[in-house]
Design an enzyme around this catalytic site. Structure first.
Site, PDB file in Angstrom:
ATOM      1  CD  GLU A   1       0.187   3.584 -16.156  1.00  0.00           C
ATOM      2  OE1 GLU A   1      -0.789   2.864 -15.934  1.00  0.00           O
ATOM      3  OE2 GLU A   1       1.302   3.132 -16.470  1.00  0.00           O
TER       4      GLU A   1
ATOM      5  CB  CYS B   1      -7.674   4.314 -12.190  1.00  0.00           C
ATOM      6  SG  CYS B   1      -6.210   3.784 -11.309  1.00  0.00           S
TER       7      CYS B   1
HETATM    8  P1  NAD Z   1      -7.897  14.527 -16.187  1.00  0.00           P
HETATM    9  O1  NAD Z   1      -7.546  13.816 -17.424  1.00  0.00           O
HETATM   10  O2  NAD Z   1      -9.021  15.477 -16.230  1.00  0.00           O
HETATM   11  O3  NAD Z   1      -6.644  15.354 -15.624  1.00  0.00           O
HETATM   12  C1  NAD Z   1      -5.413  14.738 -15.335  1.00  0.00           C
HETATM   13  C2  NAD Z   1      -4.298  15.759 -15.427  1.00  0.00           C
HETATM   14  O4  NAD Z   1      -4.160  16.184 -16.784  1.00  0.00           O
HETATM   15  C3  NAD Z   1      -4.534  17.039 -14.624  1.00  0.00           C
HETATM   16  O5  NAD Z   1      -3.318  17.412 -14.024  1.00  0.00           O
HETATM   17  C4  NAD Z   1      -4.957  18.046 -15.678  1.00  0.00           C
HETATM   18  O6  NAD Z   1      -4.690  19.374 -15.341  1.00  0.00           O
HETATM   19  C5  NAD Z   1      -4.115  17.609 -16.850  1.00  0.00           C
HETATM   20  N1  NAD Z   1      -4.608  17.996 -18.177  1.00  0.00           N
HETATM   21  C6  NAD Z   1      -5.892  18.205 -18.562  1.00  0.00           C
HETATM   22  N2  NAD Z   1      -5.917  18.526 -19.891  1.00  0.00           N
HETATM   23  C7  NAD Z   1      -4.638  18.505 -20.335  1.00  0.00           C
HETATM   24  C8  NAD Z   1      -4.019  18.728 -21.596  1.00  0.00           C
HETATM   25  N3  NAD Z   1      -4.717  19.025 -22.675  1.00  0.00           N
HETATM   26  N4  NAD Z   1      -2.680  18.613 -21.679  1.00  0.00           N
HETATM   27  C9  NAD Z   1      -1.933  18.280 -20.603  1.00  0.00           C
HETATM   28  N5  NAD Z   1      -2.464  18.074 -19.370  1.00  0.00           N
HETATM   29  C10 NAD Z   1      -3.812  18.174 -19.240  1.00  0.00           C
HETATM   30  O7  NAD Z   1      -8.136  13.400 -15.098  1.00  0.00           O
HETATM   31  P2  NAD Z   1      -8.636  13.587 -13.603  1.00  0.00           P
HETATM   32  O8  NAD Z   1     -10.081  13.923 -13.626  1.00  0.00           O
HETATM   33  O9  NAD Z   1      -7.695  14.472 -12.856  1.00  0.00           O
HETATM   34  O10 NAD Z   1      -8.427  12.111 -13.013  1.00  0.00           O
HETATM   35  C11 NAD Z   1      -9.375  11.111 -13.050  1.00  0.00           C
HETATM   36  C12 NAD Z   1      -9.038  10.094 -14.122  1.00  0.00           C
HETATM   37  O11 NAD Z   1      -7.734   9.573 -13.907  1.00  0.00           O
HETATM   38  C13 NAD Z   1      -9.959   8.900 -14.080  1.00  0.00           C
HETATM   39  O12 NAD Z   1     -10.345   8.568 -15.386  1.00  0.00           O
HETATM   40  C14 NAD Z   1      -9.097   7.798 -13.490  1.00  0.00           C
HETATM   41  O13 NAD Z   1      -9.473   6.500 -13.864  1.00  0.00           O
HETATM   42  C15 NAD Z   1      -7.759   8.165 -14.026  1.00  0.00           C
HETATM   43  N6  NAD Z   1      -6.690   7.575 -13.221  1.00  0.00           N
HETATM   44  C16 NAD Z   1      -5.942   6.592 -13.774  1.00  0.00           C
HETATM   45  C17 NAD Z   1      -4.951   5.990 -13.016  1.00  0.00           C
HETATM   46  C18 NAD Z   1      -4.090   4.907 -13.598  1.00  0.00           C
HETATM   47  O14 NAD Z   1      -3.025   4.668 -13.056  1.00  0.00           O
HETATM   48  N7  NAD Z   1      -4.503   4.237 -14.662  1.00  0.00           N
HETATM   49  C19 NAD Z   1      -4.718   6.391 -11.708  1.00  0.00           C
HETATM   50  C20 NAD Z   1      -5.497   7.395 -11.178  1.00  0.00           C
HETATM   51  C21 NAD Z   1      -6.480   7.988 -11.944  1.00  0.00           C
END
Ligand code: NAD
Length: 647
Positions: free
Chosen positions: A360, A394
């Site tokens: 997502e 998002c």
């Molecule tokens: P991010 O991708 O930086 O981090 C998300 C999660 O992934 C965090 O818990 C982080 O610690 C973890 N993570 C980071 N690198 C990883 C790896 N290599 N392996 C496993 N886990 C890892 O995202 P963010 O900055 O926390 O969130 C913002 C983003 O999320 C925006 O792009 C937003 O659009 C998206 N988002 C999408 C939805 C949806 O339902 N489509 C909902 C909310 C947010």
């Protein structure tokens, strides 16, 4: 055995009810043999006084009732919804309260040797990719000791969650949904404290936390607890005419242990909805929140209060490297919400391990306003859609296309409304938007704004922002072109880029010209046109004459296309995403030799070929001919097969 909370008589009433609910079988010990009641004080210490008193009274009564009567009462209590007033309430207390205590005591203690052997823990250990030296321990020790030898917290959590999986999968969906119902009660009752914690981690406005996170969780849990028993029940499926006498089914079984990784923008929603969905489908969970908004200890506290055993949900704190360790621990599925950049990394890592992934990801969602829309209402919708959660959603409105005849009127109305927005991390619900949650997101917004200005955009409001403060006000921009960063990349902040368009074809092409495809909205009094445009948008959800509303309805699946990810969360599809959908075909003890089994002969070939003509041809008499040929083929095959067996 004695208890601080229960008298000897009450304890004996509990054990008596426990043995009726869990009499044991060849694989599992009964409640009294499991020794689960030894942990009763731990559970009663957590309870509210009124619950504790109600249960004590019931156990005292159970102690003096003959077993057959108690069995009848426990059975009758399942019909709690059909019983009127106080009778229904008492039945509910017995059905959910007493059974909840019994089940939780029985299944929560993974140190109980009897249960561990019965659920095949030792066998499970063999399947795990264990760190060096752990195998010897596994042969003798219970899971807690085994997990202590794990090389990382992620691995330890995965082992413990796996230990809880067999017990959870044995519960019916109705029993699992009692935990979700209890969680919902707790969230509702403790919402003000929860909002304090959300605000402390995210700096949202109080109303944003209430109206999105708390309301969103309550609505989703309510839907899940009511609908899951039906949606996860065995389902009869179509069986072709050529398979007469058989029946076909799908069974919705747990995957095992799923990993849920969440972002920082909605830390409460992104925790509880996927956790509850996974549990209802019978999976245990490893949950990895964002390092920026961990809500440390809160989710554990709420789950414990709902009496969810600790090994059903293990929470692992840490950054991306911890997330990667959780993936490396080989869960049965990764449910990831976050950026497209991280989604790619997780998909790559999981593909090596052949672990299924649901992603997502981000969005750059368009809102399309046609000239016949109500300008004032559409502007109010655009403002909320772009600014809720300070634009850190998002599905925020990130591109606002307005048809040229109303462009100027819309622009003035939007700017007028934007200037009235109240910004604060408030404590009384009076602020519209809060501040940005993270410094790095502020930098992205500043870069997008600078790029837009440099390419000729005009700032209609929000000019006062210094480019650094986390309190970014609403910034409405005019003269925006499709090549600006804020028209292409996810800004994830309170920027509102306004763009005029001329006609349906143009706006559809521009809306679809994006690497993302999460959601969209279309505004027009002409519903025929709105539907027509919605069908041609390349995305996972469209709200018509409203904004960000598809994700508000827990019955609708949520997810994207293109770089916004794949898979669906929520709704029936989301719940099934946490299942192993098992196909089952039942042939009722027939002694027939099937036509497609050996031996193959020229005669069988001819009959089978005729059967295909009659079955799939378009002539009206075909069905009679199909039946006649089918019977001939069946008889011939049966005879030929049996003759072959006898020779
Ligand atoms: P991010 O991708 O930086 O981090 C998300 C999660 O992934 C965090 O818990 C982080 O610690 C973890 N993570 C980071 N690198 C990883 C790896 N290599 N392996 C496993 N886990 C890892 O995202 P963010 O900055 O926390 O969130 C913002 C983003 O999320 C925006 O792009 C937003 O659009 C998206 N988002 C999408 C939805 C949806 O339902 N489509 C909902 C909310 C947010």
């Amino acid at each position: 055995m004695s208890s601080r909370n229960l008298s000897a008589a009450q304890l004996s009433g509990l054990v008596k009810a426990g043995d009726i609910v869990i009499p044991g079988d060849a694989e599992l010990p009964s409640f009294s043999r499991s020794g689960a009641s030894a942990h009763v004080d731990r559970m009663f210490d957590y309870m509210h006084d009124s619950d504790r008193d109600g249960l004590k009274l019931l156990f005292s009564i159970f102690n003096v009732l003959p077993a057959f009567l108690l069995r009848g009462i426990l059975k009758l209590s399942e019909k709690d919804k059909a019983l009127p007033g106080p009778l229904g309430a008492a039945a509910r207390m017995i059905n959910v309260g007493v059974k909840g205590v019994v089940m939780t005591l029985y299944y929560s203690d993974t140190d109980q040797v009897g249960i561990n052997q019965a659920i095949g823990w030792d066998a499970k250990c063999d399947e795990l990719d264990l760190p060096e030296g752990v195998e010897e321990v596994a042969a003798k020790e219970a899971p807690q000791a085994l997990a202590a030898a794990a090389s990382s917290e992620a691995e330890r959590a995965t082992m413990l969650a796996r230990a809880g999986a067999a017990a959870l999968s044995r519960l019916s969906v109705k029993e699992r949904s009692a935990y979700v119902a209890s969680l919902r009660d707790i969230v509702l009752r403790r919402r003000e404290q929860i909002i304090d914690r959300i605000q402390a981690d995210t700096a949202k406005s109080r109303s944003d936390a209430l109206m999105s996170e708390i309301y969103g969780v309550l609505e989703a849990l309510h839907w899940l607890e009511k609908r899951a028993p039906k949606l996860l029940a065995d389902r009869k499926q179509y069986t072709p005419l050529s398979m007469l006498g058989k029946s076909s089914w799908t069974w919705y079984e747990p995957l095992g242990t799923v990993l849920i990784i969440s972002p920082w923008n909605y830390p409460f929603i992104q925790a509880l909805i996927p956790i509850a969905s996974a549990l209802l489908a019978g999976n245990t969970v490893i949950y990895k929140p964002s390092e920026h908004t961990p809500l440390e200890g809160l989710i554990e506290e709420l789950l414990a209060e709902a009496q969810v055993p600790p090994n059903w949900v293990r929470i692992v704190y840490g950054d991306g490297s911890t997330g990667a360790q959780c993936v490396a621990a080989r869960p049965d599925k990764v449910f990831f919400t976050g950026s497209t950049r991280t989604g790619r990394k997780i998909a790559a890592q999981a593909s090596e391990l052949l672990v299924p992934v649901e992603l997502e990801l981000g969005g750059k969602d368009p809102m399309i306003v046609f000239a016949d829309a109500d300008v004032q209402r559409a502007a109010a919708g655009a403002l909320w859609g772009a600014l809720t959660n300070t634009g850190q959603s998002c599905t925020s409105v990130e591109r606002l296309y307005v048809e040229r005849p109303i462009y100027d009127a819309f622009k003035s109305e939007l700017t007028r409304q934007a200037e009235r927005i109240v910004q604060a991390v408030d404590s009384d619900g009076s602020a519209d938007i809060g501040e940005m949650t993270t410094g790095f997101q502020v930098e992205i917004v500043a870069r997008h704004l600078e790029d837009a200005r440099a390419k000729g955009a005009a700032v209609l409001c929000g000019e006062q922002w210094d480019g650094k403060s986390k309190a970014i006000p609403p910034i409405v921009l005019d003269r925006v072109s499709d090549d600006m960063l804020l028209a292409v990349e996810e800004s994830f902040g309170p920027l509102i880029p306004l763009m005029p368009f001329d006609g349906e074809e143009e706006v559809i092409a521009r809306a679809n010209d994006s690497e993302y495809g999460l959601t969209a909205s279309v505004w027009s009094k002409d519903l025929e046109r709105a539907r027509r445009v919605a069908r041609r948008l390349a995305c996972g959800g469209v709200s018509i004459n409203n904004v960000m509303l598809t994700e508000g309805n827990p019955a609708l699946p949520f997810g994207g296309v293109k770089n916004s990810g794949f898979g669906r969360h929520k709704g029936e599809h989301g719940l099934h995403g946490f299942c192993n959908i098992k196909s089952v075909l039942i042939d009722k003890d027939s002694n027939k030799i099937e036509a497609n089994w050996y031996p193959y002969t020229t005669e069988k070939y001819r009959l089978f070929s005729d059967l295909l003509t009659h079955l799939f041809g378009r002539r009206r008499s075909a069905l009679i001919k199909f039946a006649a040929t089918g019977m001939k083929l069946e008889k011939y095959s049966d005879k030929a097969g049996k003759r072959g067996r006898e020779q």
